[in-house]
Design a protein around this motif. Structure first.
Motif, PDB file in Angstrom:
ATOM      1  N   SER A   2      40.741  39.425  34.001  1.00 42.02           N
ATOM      2  CA  SER A   2      41.022  38.109  34.537  1.00 42.02           C
ATOM      3  C   SER A   2      40.418  37.046  33.637  1.00 42.02           C
ATOM      4  N   TRP A  13      38.409  34.613  43.786  1.00 42.33           N
ATOM      5  CA  TRP A  13      39.709  34.187  43.276  1.00 42.33           C
ATOM      6  C   TRP A  13      39.783  34.529  41.787  1.00 42.33           C
ATOM      7  N   ARG A  15      41.968  34.504  38.437  1.00 36.13           N
ATOM      8  CA  ARG A  15      43.142  33.898  37.791  1.00 36.13           C
ATOM      9  C   ARG A  15      43.429  34.621  36.482  1.00 36.13           C
ATOM     10  N   LEU A 229      45.668  36.078  41.163  1.00 35.88           N
ATOM     11  CA  LEU A 229      46.627  34.990  41.005  1.00 35.88           C
ATOM     12  C   LEU A 229      47.248  34.981  39.615  1.00 35.88           C
ATOM     13  N   ASP A 230      48.569  34.944  39.572  1.00 33.35           N
ATOM     14  CA  ASP A 230      49.306  34.642  38.333  1.00 33.35           C
ATOM     15  C   ASP A 230      50.370  33.629  38.744  1.00 33.35           C
TER      16      ASP A 230
END
Length: 232
Positions: A2, A13, A15, A229-230
């Protein structure tokens, strides 16, 4: 790996800079959870998400080196469609992954949503009655903020308590009739991993992070919630 990990509202979270890293990390996350659970208890209780996002991830698990006989699978939700309808979550998971690995058939617990929302939810709640804590729950997030088949402003939000599986009669996306695990049942897990892709999810993620009543905010886990998340 990530590109960024942020702690916010008891969630982690993550990303990612590209879809390949996102999928590789999700693949590794699942297998790490499986290894730990099998080492600890001799089994791995995993709840599968449906939708478009996990299809390639599921396909990547076909070649995993693991003790498939220890895997026990459940589903977070299902559409009230015939058993072999291609739009069912169970059919997608079978075609992408489960038909290609030797998980014993009796350890794949499909939601009998073809019975309709009320009977399907009742049957699945009874299946789950003897199940203690899940090891990992996989979930997604819709552009409208729904997770599993828990839609914003649904009847489920006003209930004082929930059975393990709940009927959904009026989903705003077709088909309207579904069966979903309840927030309370989804939260009885060691770990929870949300897999969220696509720029159309940005607003839903922002609402969730702002604490404005997203269904996803109802989900908890013993070891906290991880969100991959992407959003490009």
């Amino acid at each position: 790996m990530s590109t960024q990990v942020e702690h916010h509202r008891d969630h982690r979270w993550h990303r990612f800079s590209c879809r390949a890293n996102f999928e590789r990390s999700a693949h590794d996350f699942i297998l790490d959870a499986a290894m730990r659970s099998i080492d600890d208890t001799g089994r791995f209780r995993l709840v599968l998400s449906g939708g478009r996002t996990p299809r390639r991830l599921y396909a990547s698990l076909r070649l995993a080196q693991t003790d498939w006989s220890a895997w026990v699978l459940y589903f977070s939700d299902e559409r009230c469609l015939p058993e072999n309808d291609p739009h069912r979550n169970s059919r997608m998971a079978a075609e992408a992954w489960l038909d290609h690995v030797p998980i014993p058939a009796g350890q794949i617990h499909v939601i009998p949503a073809e019975l309709g929302p009320e009977r399907g939810a009742d049957h699945y709640s009874r299946q789950l009655a003897g199940v203690d804590t899940f090891d990992l729950v996989l979930l997604g997030l819709g552009e409208d903020g729904h997770t599993a088949s828990l839609f914003p402003d649904g009847d489920w939000e006003s209930a004082a308590s929930w059975p393990d599986a709940i009927p959904v009669q009026d989903a705003p996306k077709p088909p309207p009739e579904r069966v979903s695990l309840s927030p309370a049942r989804l939260s009885r897990t060691r770990q929870c991993l949300f897999l969220i892709t696509g720029s159309d999810k940005r607003e839903a993620v922002d609402r969730w992070r702002a604490g404005t009543g997203s269904p996803a905010s109802r989900i908890r886990a013993n070891a906290g919630v991880d969100v991959f998340l992407d959003l490009e």
